[in-house]
Design a protein around this motif. Structure first.
Motif, PDB file in Angstrom:
ATOM      1  N   PRO A 121      82.237  23.240  18.405  1.00 34.46           N
ATOM      2  CA  PRO A 121      83.088  23.504  17.223  1.00 34.46           C
ATOM      3  C   PRO A 121      84.558  23.741  17.590  1.00 34.46           C
ATOM      4  CG  PRO A 121      81.084  24.832  17.129  1.00 34.46           C
ATOM      5  CD  PRO A 121      81.128  24.191  18.494  1.00 34.46           C
ATOM      6  N   GLN A 122      84.792  24.379  18.722  1.00 32.21           N
ATOM      7  CA  GLN A 122      86.169  24.678  19.141  1.00 32.21           C
ATOM      8  C   GLN A 122      86.753  23.548  19.984  1.00 32.21           C
ATOM      9  OE1 GLN A 122      83.539  26.730  19.867  1.00 32.21           O
ATOM     10  NE2 GLN A 122      83.866  28.383  18.414  1.00 32.21           N
ATOM     11  N   ARG A 123      85.924  22.535  20.292  1.00 34.08           N
ATOM     12  CA  ARG A 123      86.349  21.406  21.120  1.00 34.08           C
ATOM     13  C   ARG A 123      86.835  21.887  22.486  1.00 34.08           C
ATOM     14  NH1 ARG A 123      90.167  18.357  20.339  1.00 34.08           N
ATOM     15  NH2 ARG A 123      89.188  16.360  20.695  1.00 34.08           N
ATOM     16  N   TYR A 169     105.032  24.770  -0.718  1.00 37.01           N
ATOM     17  CA  TYR A 169     106.343  25.298  -0.331  1.00 37.01           C
ATOM     18  C   TYR A 169     107.345  24.165  -0.119  1.00 37.01           C
ATOM     19  CZ  TYR A 169     110.000  27.879   2.075  1.00 37.01           C
ATOM     20  OH  TYR A 169     111.197  28.420   2.421  1.00 37.01           O
ATOM     21  N   ASN A 170     106.912  23.110   0.594  1.00 36.84           N
ATOM     22  CA  ASN A 170     107.789  21.970   0.880  1.00 36.84           C
ATOM     23  C   ASN A 170     107.572  20.790  -0.067  1.00 36.84           C
ATOM     24  OD1 ASN A 170     109.199  22.971   3.223  1.00 36.84           O
ATOM     25  ND2 ASN A 170     107.274  22.743   4.341  1.00 36.84           N
ATOM     26  N   ALA A 171     106.597  20.901  -0.955  1.00 34.99           N
ATOM     27  CA  ALA A 171     106.232  19.815  -1.875  1.00 34.99           C
ATOM     28  C   ALA A 171     105.982  18.534  -1.087  1.00 34.99           C
ATOM     29  CB  ALA A 171     107.285  19.613  -2.954  1.00 34.99           C
ATOM     30  N   GLU A 172     105.015  18.617  -0.175  1.00 33.48           N
ATOM     31  CA  GLU A 172     104.666  17.439   0.611  1.00 33.48           C
ATOM     32  C   GLU A 172     103.157  17.388   0.822  1.00 33.48           C
ATOM     33  OE1 GLU A 172     107.001  18.032   4.136  1.00 33.48           O
ATOM     34  OE2 GLU A 172     105.594  19.449   4.990  1.00 33.48           O
ATOM     35  N   ALA A 173     102.690  16.182   1.131  1.00 34.99           N
ATOM     36  CA  ALA A 173     101.280  15.963   1.422  1.00 34.99           C
ATOM     37  C   ALA A 173     101.083  16.112   2.923  1.00 34.99           C
ATOM     38  CB  ALA A 173     100.864  14.567   0.975  1.00 34.99           C
ATOM     39  N   ARG A 174     100.317  17.117   3.342  1.00 36.04           N
ATOM     40  CA  ARG A 174      99.997  17.279   4.758  1.00 36.04           C
ATOM     41  C   ARG A 174      98.899  16.281   5.089  1.00 36.04           C
ATOM     42  NH1 ARG A 174     102.236  21.681   7.628  1.00 36.04           N
ATOM     43  NH2 ARG A 174     104.241  21.932   6.593  1.00 36.04           N
ATOM     44  N   LEU A 175      99.149  15.490   6.126  1.00 37.11           N
ATOM     45  CA  LEU A 175      98.272  14.385   6.469  1.00 37.11           C
ATOM     46  C   LEU A 175      97.739  14.510   7.892  1.00 37.11           C
ATOM     47  CD1 LEU A 175     100.607  11.538   5.140  1.00 37.11           C
ATOM     48  CD2 LEU A 175      98.704  12.632   3.919  1.00 37.11           C
ATOM     49  N   SER A 176      96.676  13.763   8.174  1.00 38.30           N
ATOM     50  CA  SER A 176      96.108  13.706   9.514  1.00 38.30           C
ATOM     51  C   SER A 176      95.860  12.262   9.897  1.00 38.30           C
ATOM     52  CB  SER A 176      94.794  14.471   9.583  1.00 38.30           C
ATOM     53  OG  SER A 176      94.204  14.310  10.861  1.00 38.30           O
ATOM     54  N   LEU A 177      96.479  11.830  10.975  1.00 41.88           N
ATOM     55  CA  LEU A 177      96.204  10.506  11.517  1.00 41.88           C
ATOM     56  C   LEU A 177      94.911  10.560  12.333  1.00 41.88           C
ATOM     57  CD1 LEU A 177      97.240   7.618  11.779  1.00 41.88           C
ATOM     58  CD2 LEU A 177      98.556   8.338  13.773  1.00 41.88           C
ATOM     59  N   ARG A 178      94.700  11.650  13.074  1.00 42.74           N
ATOM     60  CA  ARG A 178      93.491  11.762  13.898  1.00 42.74           C
ATOM     61  C   ARG A 178      92.234  11.879  13.044  1.00 42.74           C
ATOM     62  NH1 ARG A 178      93.129  17.757  16.686  1.00 42.74           N
ATOM     63  NH2 ARG A 178      92.514  18.826  14.792  1.00 42.74           N
ATOM     64  N   GLY A 179      92.373  12.365  11.810  1.00 44.54           N
ATOM     65  CA  GLY A 179      91.222  12.508  10.921  1.00 44.54           C
ATOM     66  C   GLY A 179      90.586  11.185  10.531  1.00 44.54           C
ATOM     67  N   THR A 180      91.287  10.086  10.773  1.00 46.84           N
ATOM     68  CA  THR A 180      90.741   8.762  10.452  1.00 46.84           C
ATOM     69  C   THR A 180      90.075   8.129  11.672  1.00 46.84           C
ATOM     70  OG1 THR A 180      92.828   7.650  10.974  1.00 46.84           O
ATOM     71  CG2 THR A 180      92.514   8.376   8.692  1.00 46.84           C
ATOM     72  N   GLN A 181      90.018   8.868  12.778  1.00 45.83           N
ATOM     73  CA  GLN A 181      89.472   8.343  14.029  1.00 45.83           C
ATOM     74  C   GLN A 181      88.347   9.250  14.523  1.00 45.83           C
ATOM     75  OE1 GLN A 181      93.030   8.640  16.304  1.00 45.83           O
ATOM     76  NE2 GLN A 181      94.086   7.090  15.136  1.00 45.83           N
ATOM     77  N   PRO A 182      87.347   8.685  15.222  1.00 44.78           N
ATOM     78  CA  PRO A 182      86.273   9.527  15.760  1.00 44.78           C
ATOM     79  C   PRO A 182      86.820  10.484  16.820  1.00 44.78           C
ATOM     80  CG  PRO A 182      85.999   7.237  16.458  1.00 44.78           C
ATOM     81  CD  PRO A 182      87.174   7.276  15.529  1.00 44.78           C
ATOM     82  N   ASP A 183      86.231  11.656  16.915  1.00 41.69           N
ATOM     83  CA  ASP A 183      86.642  12.663  17.890  1.00 41.69           C
ATOM     84  C   ASP A 183      86.026  12.310  19.247  1.00 41.69           C
ATOM     85  OD1 ASP A 183      87.069  14.893  19.463  1.00 41.69           O
ATOM     86  OD2 ASP A 183      86.298  16.335  18.002  1.00 41.69           O
ATOM     87  N   PRO A 184      86.852  11.934  20.233  1.00 38.59           N
ATOM     88  CA  PRO A 184      86.296  11.556  21.537  1.00 38.59           C
ATOM     89  C   PRO A 184      85.624  12.723  22.260  1.00 38.59           C
ATOM     90  CG  PRO A 184      88.689  11.629  21.637  1.00 38.59           C
ATOM     91  CD  PRO A 184      88.300  11.822  20.198  1.00 38.59           C
ATOM     92  N   PHE A 185      86.005  13.953  21.948  1.00 37.21           N
ATOM     93  CA  PHE A 185      85.380  15.099  22.608  1.00 37.21           C
ATOM     94  C   PHE A 185      83.900  15.182  22.239  1.00 37.21           C
ATOM     95  CE2 PHE A 185      83.892  19.423  23.017  1.00 37.21           C
ATOM     96  CZ  PHE A 185      84.338  19.769  24.281  1.00 37.21           C
TER      97      PHE A 185
END
Length: 182
Positions: A173-175, A87-103
């Motif tokens: 799973p739901q953190r 719809y917006n012609a953009e790449a949806r990105l995640s900064l947190r996805g490159t880091q371990p989940d502390p939970f």
């Protein structure tokens, strides 16, 4: 706007990306709803200040009040590609996805019934959030305040209160972690 015909180079670039791919770029603009990223290998965007976009929840595993708590304009970042927003012609990105989940690391060392010292961070009608570790929060449902439904969110807790709480459930799973008064 028909992005595919208006900007075929942009469209082709976005279609070439694969979920989980790591992309590098520079934070170009910070808005209250998210962060635009000018990608190193991507073309410019005809309408936005970057072809990459990070929503607020994807900036950090922790609760943040403002995007500037995590990033600043001009900062270099590496992000995980999540999806092509056609719809917006953009790449949806995640900064947190490159880091371990502390939970998940916290949950590895926490058990139901364990007592934890914590600080109340936020109080709502449905319950109270308590920080029990570095950015790790648990919820005390209002019904658990005194074993009955509280008359209001401020009945027992105020932000900043410190106390000992008991872990009543951990949902990996739901953190989510649920707590009760000691």
């Amino acid at each position: 706007m028909d992005w595919q015909s208006e900007s075929p180079e942009l469209w082709a670039f976005l279609e070439s990306l694969r979920h989980g791919e790591i992309l590098s770029g520079t934070i170009s603009v910070i808005e209250r709803f998210g962060v635009f990223v000018a990608l190193d290998d991507g073309p410019g965007h005809p309408a936005f200040p970057g072809v990459g976009f990070i929503t607020i929840p994807e900036l950090s595993w922790r609760h943040i009040d403002d995007p500037t708590d995590v990033v600043e304009v001009g900062q270099r970042v590496s992000c995980e590609f999540l999806q092509f927003d056609t719809y917006n012609a953009e790449a949806r990105l995640s900064l947190r996805g490159t880091q371990p989940d502390p939970f998940q690391a916290f949950a590895d060392h926490t058990t139901v019934g364990q007592e934890l010292r914590g600080t109340v961070t936020r109080v709502f009608p449905f319950g109270t959030f308590v920080e029990v570790g570095d950015g790790i929060e648990g919820l005390i449902p209002s019904a658990e305040v005194h074993g009955r439904l509280a008359s209001g969110p401020g009945e027992s807790f105020r932000p900043g209160d410190e106390a000992t709480f008991v872990v009543t459930a951990i949902e990996r799973p739901q953190r989510r972690m649920f707590l009760s008064r000691r």
